[in-house]
Design an enzyme around this catalytic site. Structure first.
Site, short mmCIF file in Angstrom:
data_model
loop_
_atom_site.label_atom_id
_atom_site.label_comp_id
_atom_site.label_asym_id
_atom_site.label_seq_id
_atom_site.Cartn_x
_atom_site.Cartn_y
_atom_site.Cartn_z
CB ALA A 269 38.83 -31.49 -18.89
NE ARG B 205 35.64 -26.39 -5.80
CZ ARG B 205 36.74 -27.11 -5.55
NH1 ARG B 205 37.53 -26.79 -4.54
NH2 ARG B 205 37.06 -28.12 -6.34
CE LYS C 104 37.69 -26.61 -12.45
NZ LYS C 104 37.97 -26.87 -11.02
CB THR D 95 40.34 -37.34 -9.95
OG1 THR D 95 40.48 -37.68 -8.57
CG2 THR D 95 40.01 -35.85 -10.03
CG ASP E 24 41.50 -27.51 -12.15
OD1 ASP E 24 42.52 -28.21 -12.22
OD2 ASP E 24 40.73 -27.52 -11.17
N GLY F 219 44.81 -31.35 -1.91
CA GLY F 219 45.09 -32.58 -1.18
C GLY F 219 46.45 -32.42 -0.50
CD GLU G 265 41.70 -34.68 -2.39
OE1 GLU G 265 41.29 -33.57 -2.80
OE2 GLU G 265 42.83 -35.13 -2.70
CG ASN H 50 39.47 -25.50 -7.46
OD1 ASN H 50 39.43 -26.30 -8.40
ND2 ASN H 50 40.34 -25.60 -6.49
CG ASN I 189 26.80 0.59 -46.09
OD1 ASN I 189 26.17 1.44 -45.47
ND2 ASN I 189 27.36 -0.44 -45.50
C1 UD1 Z 1 42.22 -32.31 -7.00
C2 UD1 Z 1 42.93 -33.38 -6.17
C3 UD1 Z 1 43.71 -32.69 -5.07
C4 UD1 Z 1 44.70 -31.72 -5.67
C5 UD1 Z 1 44.01 -30.73 -6.62
C6 UD1 Z 1 45.03 -29.96 -7.40
C7 UD1 Z 1 41.63 -35.46 -6.18
C8 UD1 Z 1 40.65 -36.29 -5.43
N1 UD1 Z 1 41.96 -34.29 -5.63
O1 UD1 Z 1 41.31 -31.64 -6.15
O2 UD1 Z 1 44.40 -33.66 -4.28
O3 UD1 Z 1 45.39 -31.03 -4.66
O4 UD1 Z 1 43.19 -31.43 -7.56
O5 UD1 Z 1 44.47 -28.92 -8.13
O6 UD1 Z 1 42.10 -35.86 -7.21
N2 UD1 Z 1 37.38 -34.23 -12.83
C9 UD1 Z 1 36.90 -35.13 -13.73
N3 UD1 Z 1 35.94 -36.03 -13.34
C10 UD1 Z 1 35.48 -36.06 -12.08
C11 UD1 Z 1 35.99 -35.14 -11.14
C12 UD1 Z 1 36.95 -34.24 -11.54
O7 UD1 Z 1 37.28 -35.13 -14.89
O8 UD1 Z 1 34.63 -36.92 -11.80
C13 UD1 Z 1 38.39 -33.25 -13.27
C14 UD1 Z 1 37.92 -31.82 -13.15
O9 UD1 Z 1 37.28 -31.40 -14.33
C15 UD1 Z 1 39.19 -31.07 -12.88
C16 UD1 Z 1 40.09 -32.08 -12.24
O10 UD1 Z 1 39.52 -33.36 -12.48
O11 UD1 Z 1 39.81 -30.59 -14.06
C17 UD1 Z 1 40.22 -31.87 -10.74
O12 UD1 Z 1 38.93 -31.84 -10.15
P1 UD1 Z 1 38.58 -30.82 -9.01
O13 UD1 Z 1 37.20 -31.04 -8.60
O14 UD1 Z 1 38.98 -29.45 -9.37
O15 UD1 Z 1 39.54 -31.41 -7.86
P2 UD1 Z 1 40.14 -30.64 -6.62
O16 UD1 Z 1 39.12 -30.59 -5.56
O17 UD1 Z 1 40.74 -29.36 -7.05
CA CA Z 2 40.93 -28.24 -8.92
#
Ligand code: UD1
Ligand code: CA
Length: 465
Positions: free
Chosen positions: A9, A15, A22, A79, A103, A140, A155, A228, A386
């Site tokens: 998170a 976005r 978020k 991630t 999310d 992904g 991705e 997102n 009052n």
């Molecule tokens: C990610 C997945 C994607 C999957 C989708 C599902 C990766 C590379 N991609 O994409 O394959 O289909 O989720 O919803 O994993 N976050 C961090 N630190 C970071 C980046 C992100 O904590 O450096 C957290 C975000 O806060 C978020 C979650 O990881 O809660 C996912 O990040 P987000 O940018 O929404 O990834 P997606 O592009 O949706």
């Molecule tokens: Ca996401």
């Protein structure tokens, strides 16, 4: 076997075009991250670690309240890098780790449980939750070989056209065995379009070292819905709202028009209560049985007994006893304790006041900082004065008192038990029990006023002609 959960998170949620992190955006009255936290808990996670970064303090305080541990990811490099931040917190932990994005508020605990069971029974190093969706954009894609084994996850930004046509997507939810997890994360590189360390690349690392990867297919693809942007936020809100209403209906609450009824998830409602159109119940509100709410009722963090009726009114941070009626067009501001069998009628505003059982404030009144006893009648147009411009003062109206219409009660003031106030009075001094308080000028009647008036008019007309 022990189970821990890591919730990612730390991302800003670009976005969303928001200053607010978020995962703190509200869905049906609760921050998104709280849904995920509840789901992993319910699935049996003994430890819940939330990786925060953007808006760290705000996220940490919400997570802390919900009993989760926090680790900080700074900067946010993807991630995989996010999960790596939990390494120290999980040092010495042996068992399974479920990794969930913050999310995905629709994810259910049962699905997580099945994912964990699948990993354990398959003996895989990692099991990934997947789903088939009609519109895979943004997710992904799960790439499999001819024998159906997962090869990798690609991705959106990195995929070839044929890969992007795949409709099986990564839900962003994994179950890992802790064994070798963090060392594998360190092997992931950031050679991709976004220059990020993708958690999804751990699959390739595992496959290269000959470790087994399995997947678990979510039965309901709606569950893995990731938020997102604001459109997806509204869609999640709609879906969660509908599921809240369905649960209420299953428990014996009538919802006349689900499309115009908005109930937060924490709200509790007793059976045979009827929710009419345009009813909004927010926060930690509790409503008893056999109530009639709406049309047009908004309750915020309030507690209602049984058989209460509220229509076209707003009730905030207050409580209302059994059988009381509120509205139409009443406003109960924070801090009201309304007893049983009370009537709060039209165009009445009450603030931080107690109204005892059986009392009535039927029309056009302002009651603030007052303590009203049992069976009191507050006449139309009564105002508690009052506020003296500096301080707020209390008005006390004891049991059985009768306040005539259009009375001003200048606080601090007490109207004694069973006392009467003459209509139109401005009461500045206490009225003893049983007394009549009247504070208005004596009425004067001038006889023959109509005749005198006519005579005067005639005289004026003569003078001007
Ligand atoms: C990610 C997945 C994607 C999957 C989708 C599902 C990766 C590379 N991609 O994409 O394959 O289909 O989720 O919803 O994993 N976050 C961090 N630190 C970071 C980046 C992100 O904590 O450096 C957290 C975000 O806060 C978020 C979650 O990881 O809660 C996912 O990040 P987000 O940018 O929404 O990834 P997606 O592009 O949706
Ligand atoms: Ca996401």
């Amino acid at each position: 076997m022990a189970l821990a959960a890591v919730i990612l998170a730390a991302g800003k949620g670009t976005r969303m075009k928001s200053r607010r992190p978020k995962v703190l955006h509200q869905v049906a009255g609760q921050p998104m991250v709280s849904y995920v936290l509840e789901a992993v808990r319910e699935a049996g996670a003994q430890r819940v670690i939330v990786v925060t970064g953007y808006g760290h303090e705000a996220v940490a305080s919400v997570v802390g309240e919900l009993g989760g541990e926090v680790v900080v990811q700074e900067p946010q490099l993807g991630t995989a890098h996010a999960l790596l931040q939990a390494d120290r917190a999980l040092a010495g932990f042996r068992g399974d780790v479920v990794v969930v994005c913050g999310d995905t508020p629709l994810l259910r605990a049962e699905t997580l449980t099945r994912l964990v069971v699948q990993r354990r029974s398959s003996g895989a190093a990692a099991t990934v939750l997947t789903a088939f969706v009609d519109d895979p954009r943004g997710y992904g894609r799960v790439v499999r070989d001819s024998s159906g084994r997962i090869v990798r996850i690609v991705e959106q930004t990195d995929g070839l056209p044929e890969e992007l046509a795949i409709r099986e997507i990564n839900a962003g939810v994994f179950c890992f065995s802790t064994k070798g997890l963090f060392s594998a994360l360190r092997e992931i590189s950031c050679e991709n379009r976004q220059g990020e360390y993708y958690l999804t690349d751990i699959l390739a690392v595992y496959i290269q070292s000959g470790r087994l990867i399995t997947s678990y297919l979510a039965e309901d693809p709606a569950e893995i819905y990731g938020i997102n942007d604001r459109r997806q936020l509204a869609e999640a809100e709609r879906l969660i709202r509908l599921s809240v209403l369905n649960d209420l209906m299953d428990a014996g609450v009538t919802v006349v028009d689900p499309a115009s009824t908005y109930i937060d998830r924490q709200v509790r409602i007793g059976s045979d209560t009827v929710l009419h159109p345009l009813t909004l119940i927010e926060g930690a509100s509790v409503v008893g049985a056999e109530c009639e709410l709406g049309p047009g009722a908004r309750l915020v963090n309030s507690r209602l007994g049984d058989r209460v009726s509220v229509q076209y009114s707003v009730v905030a941070d207050s409580s209302i006893g059994d059988g009381s009626k509120v509205g139409p067009f009443a406003y109960l501001r924070p801090g009201c304790e309304i007893g049983a069998g009370v009537k709060i009628g039209d165009f009445v505003e009450i603030k931080k006041s107690a109204v005892g059982p059986g009392s009535k404030v039927p029309h056009l009144s302002y009651v603030g900082d007052a303590v009203i006893g049992k069976n009191v009648n507050v006449g139309a147009g009564t105002i508690t004065c009052n506020y003296d411009g500096e301080k707020k003062w209390t008005t006390v109206i004891e049991d059985g008192a009768f306040i005539g219409s259009n009375t001003n009660l200048v606080a601090p003031v007490t109207v004694g038990r069973g006392a009467y106030i003459g209509a139109g009075s401005t009461i500045r001094r206490d009225v003893p029990p049983g007394a009549l308080g009247v504070a208005r000028s004596e009425q004067k009647n001038i006889p023959n006023w109509e005749i005198l008036k006519k005579k005067r008019k005639k005289k004026e007309m003569k003078e001007t002609t």
